[in-house]
Design an enzyme around this catalytic site. Sequence first.
Site, PDB file in Angstrom:
ATOM      1  N   SER A 185       2.061  -5.508  -7.193  1.00 46.53           N
ATOM      2  CA  SER A 185       2.662  -6.109  -5.998  1.00 46.53           C
ATOM      3  C   SER A 185       1.669  -6.817  -5.096  1.00 46.53           C
ATOM      4  O   SER A 185       2.043  -7.719  -4.361  1.00 46.53           O
ATOM      5  CB  SER A 185       3.406  -5.038  -5.203  1.00 46.53           C
ATOM      6  N   HIS A 213       8.851  -6.330  -9.076  1.00 48.98           N
ATOM      7  CA  HIS A 213       8.494  -7.742  -8.889  1.00 48.98           C
ATOM      8  C   HIS A 213       8.694  -8.574 -10.153  1.00 48.98           C
ATOM      9  O   HIS A 213       8.500  -9.781 -10.131  1.00 48.98           O
ATOM     10  CB  HIS A 213       7.043  -7.855  -8.408  1.00 48.98           C
ATOM     11  N   LYS A 244      14.406  -7.640  -4.186  1.00 49.68           N
ATOM     12  CA  LYS A 244      13.437  -8.743  -4.255  1.00 49.68           C
ATOM     13  C   LYS A 244      14.147  -9.976  -4.823  1.00 49.68           C
ATOM     14  O   LYS A 244      14.854 -10.636  -4.077  1.00 49.68           O
ATOM     15  CB  LYS A 244      12.208  -8.282  -5.007  1.00 49.68           C
TER      16      LYS A 244
HETATM   17  N1  PMP Z   1       7.896  -0.634  -6.282  1.00 50.18           N
HETATM   18  C1  PMP Z   1       7.152  -1.713  -6.003  1.00 50.18           C
HETATM   19  C2  PMP Z   1       6.175  -2.194  -7.033  1.00 50.18           C
HETATM   20  C3  PMP Z   1       7.285  -2.366  -4.771  1.00 50.18           C
HETATM   21  O1  PMP Z   1       6.530  -3.422  -4.484  1.00 50.18           O
HETATM   22  C4  PMP Z   1       8.231  -1.883  -3.831  1.00 50.18           C
HETATM   23  C5  PMP Z   1       8.479  -2.525  -2.473  1.00 50.18           C
HETATM   24  N2  PMP Z   1       7.749  -3.546  -2.075  1.00 50.18           N
HETATM   25  C6  PMP Z   1       8.979  -0.754  -4.170  1.00 50.18           C
HETATM   26  C7  PMP Z   1       8.792  -0.158  -5.397  1.00 50.18           C
HETATM   27  C8  PMP Z   1       9.945  -0.180  -3.194  1.00 50.18           C
HETATM   28  O2  PMP Z   1      11.153  -0.887  -3.243  1.00 50.18           O
HETATM   29  P1  PMP Z   1      12.127  -0.943  -1.974  1.00 50.18           P
HETATM   30  O3  PMP Z   1      11.570  -1.966  -1.040  1.00 50.18           O
HETATM   31  O4  PMP Z   1      13.438  -1.325  -2.558  1.00 50.18           O
HETATM   32  O5  PMP Z   1      12.138   0.417  -1.370  1.00 50.18           O
END
Ligand code: PMP
Length: 408
Positions: A185, A213, A244
Amino acid sequence: MTLDFINQVLESLKENNLYRHLRTITGGQGPWVEIDGKQILNLCSNNYLGLASHPEVRKAASQAAETWGCGSGASRLICGNLRVHELLEERLASFKGTEAALLYGSGYAANLGIISSLMRQGDYIFSDRLNHASIIDGCRLSRAKIVVFDHNDMDTLEAKLHLTSTSSNGRSDIRKLIVVDSIFSMDGDLAPLPQLVTLAEKYQAILMVDEAHATGTIGPAGRGSVAHFGLEKHVPLIMGTLSKSLGGYGAFVAGSRKLIEYLTNTSRSFIFSTALPPTVIASALAALETLEANPSLVTRLQNNAEYLRKQLTLLGYDTLNSQTHIIPVLVGEATVALEMSRRLLAEGVLAVAIRPPTVPAGKSRIRVTVMANHSRDDLDFALEAFRNVRIVLDEKVTGSGTSSRTRG
Ligand code: PMP
């Protein structure tokens, strides 16, 4: 006990340039957003395909509100299991090439609930150093032994897998899990899934891949990184989000029917939390349908990413090993990253500074993300801003003072 420590903690965060504050967006989400009455180019959204404000998605949400109302009433196991939840799960399973899928309230809740229901004290979790915080917290909650391996370093991972299998004397009751983001991420690089599958099979570990992602951004018609490598039959546990590329909120796990049955019965963040509202589910269904009907959205995203990454590199920026729509612009110190982000905003570009603890100390960066519906003019506008703020890196200056420039 008083709350005096709060002030000390906040002061220390400010002194170390690690203080965080909320920024107000006054309009909706899109390639441009409104801040303080100005149109600002949005280079930090995870709404990669622009589906958060797509007309079909909006329509689906408002029709769902008319038909089913705005809340689901209870957790899925009480009376919150609506037919639309099941429909979305069926669609997600076929999108990911698995037998079944299960929805969670968010990606954070999914990672907590999946990992902590599969792993116990005495088990081993092998976790990439750059995994998302929700994976780290899920590992901690499980109380299993967490073995962190260097980012994408398959030799170290194998050495650690080997060591634990010899020290556990072949005990078959010890469970092993390897868990990775499939697109990291903050770095925008890919996990080497083919090698991870080989190692998981060799050392009889379960492989879990977080496709937050990757869903909608890579692979045939945006089906993700597992599909990109053709490994659907080899990854037993795929987690993904609706928040996303799919432009909404919530998350899911895709896998075998047995896995879903197990999680439905044991995963606490699924069991003890209210089901996602029908509006959210209907908009995710519409987003998925829109994506499947328009695979060119994914190509547009990838083309935009390639252009921006290449041009940023030509401006002399270090974009690490990014291969995707997530493009880190490495800066180093948190102060410099903050200053660069401030100057970019003055230039009309929203691109936030990412600092510890989200990334390691000394690796602060501007995390740039592109969207499929950024035009070439938008990207050139961004590049002009990055050209103008380059001086921050060269001189490591602090303080503010660039001209204000906005669109429209
Ligand atoms: N896994 C990854 C790799 C993320 O980047 C994120 C959030 N940015 C999440 C899980 C968490 O997802 P959510 O925003 O739906 O809670």
